[in-house]
Design a protein around this motif. Structure first.
Motif, PDB file in Angstrom:
ATOM      1  N   ASP A  59       0.836  -1.191   0.000  1.00 15.27           N
ATOM      2  CA  ASP A  59       0.000   0.000   0.000  1.00 15.27           C
ATOM      3  C   ASP A  59       0.877   1.250   0.000  1.00 15.27           C
ATOM      4  O   ASP A  59       1.913   1.293   0.656  1.00 15.27           O
ATOM      5  CB  ASP A  59      -0.906  -0.014   1.243  1.00 15.27           C
ATOM      6  CG  ASP A  59      -1.924   1.104   1.214  1.00 15.27           C
ATOM      7  OD1 ASP A  59      -2.175   1.624   0.114  1.00 15.27           O
ATOM      8  OD2 ASP A  59      -2.454   1.461   2.288  1.00 15.27           O
ATOM      9  N   ARG A  60       0.474   2.272  -0.725  1.00 13.73           N
ATOM     10  CA  ARG A  60       1.194   3.542  -0.754  1.00 13.73           C
ATOM     11  C   ARG A  60       0.218   4.654  -0.364  1.00 13.73           C
ATOM     12  O   ARG A  60      -0.413   5.272  -1.233  1.00 13.73           O
ATOM     13  CB  ARG A  60       1.770   3.832  -2.146  1.00 13.73           C
ATOM     14  CG  ARG A  60       2.792   2.823  -2.621  1.00 13.73           C
ATOM     15  CD  ARG A  60       4.091   2.919  -1.821  1.00 13.73           C
ATOM     16  NE  ARG A  60       5.155   2.099  -2.384  1.00 13.73           N
ATOM     17  CZ  ARG A  60       5.335   0.836  -2.119  1.00 13.73           C
ATOM     18  NH1 ARG A  60       4.505   0.211  -1.290  1.00 13.73           N
ATOM     19  NH2 ARG A  60       6.344   0.161  -2.660  1.00 13.73           N
ATOM     20  N   PRO A  61       0.056   4.913   0.936  1.00 10.06           N
ATOM     21  CA  PRO A  61      -0.899   5.937   1.368  1.00 10.06           C
ATOM     22  C   PRO A  61      -0.611   7.307   0.757  1.00 10.06           C
ATOM     23  O   PRO A  61      -1.522   8.070   0.483  1.00 10.06           O
ATOM     24  CB  PRO A  61      -0.715   5.965   2.893  1.00 10.06           C
ATOM     25  CG  PRO A  61      -0.088   4.648   3.230  1.00 10.06           C
ATOM     26  CD  PRO A  61       0.764   4.293   2.060  1.00 10.06           C
ATOM     27  N   GLN A  62       0.669   7.595   0.569  1.00  9.42           N
ATOM     28  CA  GLN A  62       1.070   8.841  -0.065  1.00  9.42           C
ATOM     29  C   GLN A  62       2.479   8.661  -0.614  1.00  9.42           C
ATOM     30  O   GLN A  62       3.131   7.654  -0.351  1.00  9.42           O
ATOM     31  CB  GLN A  62       1.021  10.002   0.937  1.00  9.42           C
ATOM     32  CG  GLN A  62       1.974   9.845   2.115  1.00  9.42           C
ATOM     33  CD  GLN A  62       1.728  10.873   3.189  1.00  9.42           C
ATOM     34  OE1 GLN A  62       0.665  10.876   3.807  1.00  9.42           O
ATOM     35  NE2 GLN A  62       2.688  11.762   3.398  1.00  9.42           N
ATOM     36  N   ARG A  63       2.946   9.635  -1.395  1.00  5.83           N
ATOM     37  CA  ARG A  63       4.237   9.508  -2.037  1.00  5.83           C
ATOM     38  C   ARG A  63       5.345   9.333  -0.998  1.00  5.83           C
ATOM     39  O   ARG A  63       5.469  10.100  -0.059  1.00  5.83           O
ATOM     40  CB  ARG A  63       4.515  10.744  -2.894  1.00  5.83           C
ATOM     41  CG  ARG A  63       5.807  10.657  -3.700  1.00  5.83           C
ATOM     42  CD  ARG A  63       5.940  11.865  -4.612  1.00  5.83           C
ATOM     43  NE  ARG A  63       7.187  11.793  -5.380  1.00  5.83           N
ATOM     44  CZ  ARG A  63       8.348  12.267  -4.959  1.00  5.83           C
ATOM     45  NH1 ARG A  63       8.433  12.844  -3.772  1.00  5.83           N
ATOM     46  NH2 ARG A  63       9.422  12.170  -5.731  1.00  5.83           N
ATOM     47  N   VAL A  86       5.709   6.979   1.182  1.00  5.95           N
ATOM     48  CA  VAL A  86       5.301   6.239   2.386  1.00  5.95           C
ATOM     49  C   VAL A  86       5.069   4.776   2.032  1.00  5.95           C
ATOM     50  O   VAL A  86       4.326   4.464   1.104  1.00  5.95           O
ATOM     51  CB  VAL A  86       4.028   6.846   3.009  1.00  5.95           C
ATOM     52  CG1 VAL A  86       3.550   5.998   4.190  1.00  5.95           C
ATOM     53  CG2 VAL A  86       4.302   8.276   3.465  1.00  5.95           C
ATOM     54  N   SER A 142       3.502   2.166   8.922  1.00  2.37           N
ATOM     55  CA  SER A 142       3.945   2.791   7.669  1.00  2.37           C
ATOM     56  C   SER A 142       5.040   3.799   7.979  1.00  2.37           C
ATOM     57  O   SER A 142       5.086   4.390   9.064  1.00  2.37           O
ATOM     58  CB  SER A 142       2.773   3.478   6.960  1.00  2.37           C
ATOM     59  OG  SER A 142       2.190   4.473   7.779  1.00  2.37           O
ATOM     60  N   ASN A 145       7.873   6.863   6.201  1.00  7.57           N
ATOM     61  CA  ASN A 145       8.248   7.746   5.099  1.00  7.57           C
ATOM     62  C   ASN A 145       9.701   7.475   4.721  1.00  7.57           C
ATOM     63  O   ASN A 145      10.618   7.716   5.502  1.00  7.57           O
ATOM     64  CB  ASN A 145       8.066   9.202   5.528  1.00  7.57           C
ATOM     65  CG  ASN A 145       8.241  10.173   4.371  1.00  7.57           C
ATOM     66  OD1 ASN A 145       8.901   9.860   3.375  1.00  7.57           O
ATOM     67  ND2 ASN A 145       7.641  11.345   4.493  1.00  7.57           N
ATOM     68  N   VAL A 171       4.982   7.065  10.045  1.00  7.73           N
ATOM     69  CA  VAL A 171       3.730   7.795   9.867  1.00  7.73           C
ATOM     70  C   VAL A 171       2.616   7.183  10.703  1.00  7.73           C
ATOM     71  O   VAL A 171       1.863   7.890  11.374  1.00  7.73           O
ATOM     72  CB  VAL A 171       3.335   7.814   8.378  1.00  7.73           C
ATOM     73  CG1 VAL A 171       2.022   8.558   8.169  1.00  7.73           C
ATOM     74  CG2 VAL A 171       4.453   8.445   7.538  1.00  7.73           C
ATOM     75  N   ARG A 172       2.515   5.866  10.666  1.00  8.47           N
ATOM     76  CA  ARG A 172       1.492   5.169  11.453  1.00  8.47           C
ATOM     77  C   ARG A 172       2.159   4.036  12.211  1.00  8.47           C
ATOM     78  O   ARG A 172       2.887   3.243  11.616  1.00  8.47           O
ATOM     79  CB  ARG A 172       0.393   4.619  10.543  1.00  8.47           C
ATOM     80  CG  ARG A 172      -0.734   3.894  11.302  1.00  8.47           C
ATOM     81  CD  ARG A 172      -1.852   3.528  10.356  1.00  8.47           C
ATOM     82  NE  ARG A 172      -2.885   2.728  11.016  1.00  8.47           N
ATOM     83  CZ  ARG A 172      -3.978   2.272  10.409  1.00  8.47           C
ATOM     84  NH1 ARG A 172      -4.173   2.550   9.128  1.00  8.47           N
ATOM     85  NH2 ARG A 172      -4.862   1.549  11.067  1.00  8.47           N
TER      86      ARG A 172
END
Length: 387
Positions: free
Chosen positions: A199-203, A205, A265, A267, A277-278
């Motif tokens: 999974d890529r929640p955002q660039r 990450v 997750s 970065n 991040v999480r």
């Protein structure tokens, strides 16, 4: 789990050789390449990966034509007590040298089937350990060479920071990812596994799942493993992997077994402490506590027990329970047949044909076997162990 990790490592090695060429491989990688090629190609012949049969046949045939590599694999199989696999490999090699490639491919398929069966019943345990040891020695240590490696190291560091104090307080020794302790005639294991979720929640990450493997095995069994070539001090939860007739108790927590996941997750572009991040690693001590309750034979929490029951895949578990209880069904049939032959054949049941009586006894034994298998299957749902 160990066999799956080995297959994955073989795939990575073969891809590396395909992209970079064998000249770019290390000496250890070049020595492992033919073994990886033969085992992966043979298993692929069974049609599990959907790859074209012609490609796998060429891969297997080319490996069998490498006499040095086949001899090395054969020696390893004999040293690990896998005589059946050694015999099939020798027959496949002989077929290649007799210019009978079709026969050699059939033998390779037999090799793959036999290997999967021996992995299932545990008789390939030493061979798998030897392969994983070789793969570990050929793999470079995790370094900060890439952003991805750095991200994974941050995940590992956070798991260690969260779990280490709890494990120390419970008397476990070892280092990430494998911990062990001796307790009351048993060896108890806790191992951690992390898997990239994709999974890529955002660039930048990257998401991971963390899970906890727990296992218990008697020290007598550990001594048997040590005699077979698996050092007790290096044994871990993955060495207690599920088998058709398991010699150990094994479970995975925070996985599909209980529909609970530890999600983390990070970065990749941030090298500071705030790069995670999480972070759900704070749940790990809770899972360790549940494992400790099972180790101590206390009742696991009701909510967790119910979650495992709801997540239970009855057919998979029933098959293992049926195999485990099969000796009881056979014993019941033998006892009833003995009673009939000795006391009832010429007595109250003399008027009933022997064939009908035998059929009724076998039917009763089968029903008895199914009932105790279902009972064992449901009983296991009320504790942590899945196998």
């Amino acid at each position: 789990p160990r066999f799956e990790l080995i297959e994955h490592s073989f795939s990575l090695l073969l891809n590396k050789a395909s992209v970079l060429g064998t000249n770019e491989l290390t000496l250890a990688e070049r020595e492992m390449l033919p073994i990886a090629s033969f085992i992966s190609g043979s298993i692929a012949l069974l049609g599990h990966d959907g790859a074209p049969a012609e490609y796998n046949e060429v891969q297997v045939a080319e490996t069998l034509d490498n006499r040095h590599a086949v001899s090395r694999l054969g020696d390893m199989l004999r040293e690990c007590g896998c005589e059946r696999l050694y015999t099939i490999l020798s027959e496949a090699e002989e077929a290649i040298y007799n210019d009978a490639p079709d026969t050699a491919i059939k033998k390779a398929e037999h090799f793959a089937n036999a290997l999967e069966n021996q992995v299932s019943d545990g008789t390939a345990r030493v061979f798998l350990y030897r392969l994983s040891e070789m793969l570990t020695n050929m793999t470079a240590d995790l370094s900060a060479g890439t952003q991805r490696d750095t991200a994974e190291q941050r995940i590992i560091d956070r798991i260690i920071k969260t779990s280490q104090p709890v494990l120390d307080s419970l008397g476990f020794s070892g280092s990430f990812p494998h911990y062990r302790r001796a307790s009351g005639g048993n060896m108890e294991y806790i191992s951690f596994m992390i898997d990239s979720h994709g999974d890529r929640p955002q660039r930048g990450v990257v998401a991971y799942y963390a899970s906890v493997a727990v296992a218990q095995i008697t020290t007598v069994r550990c001594e048997q493993l040590a005699k077979a070539g698996i050092p007790t001090e290096y044994t871990n939860a993955l060495d207690c992997l599920p088998e058709a007739l398991s010699v150990s108790s094994y479970a995975e927590m925070a996985s599909t077994d209980d529909n609970e996941y530890i999600y983390m997750s990070v970065n990749c572009y941030d090298r500071s402490e705030s790069s995670i991040v999480r972070d759900e690693s704070g749940r790990i001590p809770h899972f360790i506590e549940i494992a400790e309750q099972q180790f101590s034979r206390n009742t696991i929490p009701d909510y967790y027990r119910n979650a495992r029951i709801n997540a239970s895949k009855l057919p998979d578990v029933f098959g293992r329970a049926f195999m485990h209880c099969l000796p009881w069904g056979i014993a019941a049939a033998i006892v009833l047949l003995s009673v009939y032959v000795i006391g009832l054949k010429n007595g109250p049941l003399a008027h009933i044909p022997s064939l009908q009586v035998c059929a009724a006894i076998l039917l009763f034994a089968l029903i008895f076997l199914i009932i105790i298998s279902i009972f064992r299957c449901r009983r296991r749902s009320f504790q942590l162990w899945r196998y």
